[in-house]
Design an enzyme around this catalytic site. Sequence first.
Site, PDB file in Angstrom:
ATOM      1  N   ASP A 126       0.840  -1.193   0.000  1.00 23.94           N
ATOM      2  CA  ASP A 126       0.000   0.000   0.000  1.00 23.94           C
ATOM      3  C   ASP A 126       0.877   1.246   0.000  1.00 23.94           C
ATOM      4  OD1 ASP A 126      -2.222  -1.634   0.172  1.00 23.94           O
ATOM      5  OD2 ASP A 126      -2.313  -1.534   2.362  1.00 23.94           O
ATOM      6  N   LYS A 127       0.319   2.336  -0.472  1.00 27.80           N
ATOM      7  CA  LYS A 127       1.063   3.596  -0.566  1.00 27.80           C
ATOM      8  C   LYS A 127       1.809   3.929   0.724  1.00 27.80           C
ATOM      9  CE  LYS A 127       0.345   8.596  -1.034  1.00 27.80           C
ATOM     10  NZ  LYS A 127      -0.655   9.671  -1.244  1.00 27.80           N
TER      11      LYS A 127
END
Length: 318
Positions: A126-127
């Site tokens: 995830d970012k």
Amino acid sequence: MRLDRFLAERIGGLSRSRVKALIEQGHATRDGEVVTEPAHIVRLGSTYTISPPSPVPARPAAQAMALDILFEDRDLIVLDKPAGLVVHPAPGNADGTLVNGLLAHAGEELEGIGGEKRPGIVHRLDKDTSGIMVVAKTQVAHQALSEAFAARDLDREYLALVWGLPSPPKDEIEAAIGRHATDRKRMAVVELRSKGGAAGATSGKHAITRYATERNWFSAVTLLRCKLMTGRTHQIRVHLSHRGHPLVGDPVYLRRTPASSKLLPADLRESLLSFPRQALHAASLSFKHPVHGGVLTFRSDPPKDMQDLLDQLGQAAG
């Protein structure tokens, strides 16, 4: 009639799947109000519009950026991804991603994945999750690594800082994960629907997360070591939140102030509650090299923001 079907039939030139994606991305309105649910039932007398965004180049542009490369040869790259870096271009993040940086770093060495000279992303973080990733540079490496991840023929471990004191301290969470019933940006623990399940029912994919307690502070916050036995979107975040132990700083699954935060000293409580991202770090990765078969093992310490939080917890506990 469902909105996605209605718009696809009335407009023409766009497939129903494309219309559905545009609706979910917020490009459709009813009487000027955004509608994000493809199953919304069309109402007589209302005006519906859909406004597809301008097309973007099919191939991401190469953009030079600093990358923390842990290992690289002609077949693959292993790197330590910082929090805040998106892995792949997508709506809302058309550039400035890891793929853009890898194209600048190794563009001339890429042999081609699926007929395109691009890096082969075999798994994602995830970012705002930091840590170790492996990326393929060749089609052979991409296929072998993808098969290894699909078969779980590798070992990867995450560090997760969560609220509360998990009980038991070591356990396996087995619960299917699927799209949240009302919030399309979230995942959730749902029923595992069989092939003969009711059409349209919320269904999920089999998911298993193993965790072990590394340390707890004040019975309020716990550092866990987590291993993924499956690879589902937001898996660790969803499973631990479902157990009542959301990750510190999680902007999606931490929905209210944790009760256990009241057990902390005031300054420490504020530091934890204001942490700006999910406290999750891909700490280790071990796999067989896709060409020569040798085992490669990599480890990464938590980034500074997460380590500072751990240090603050340790100092407060004495």
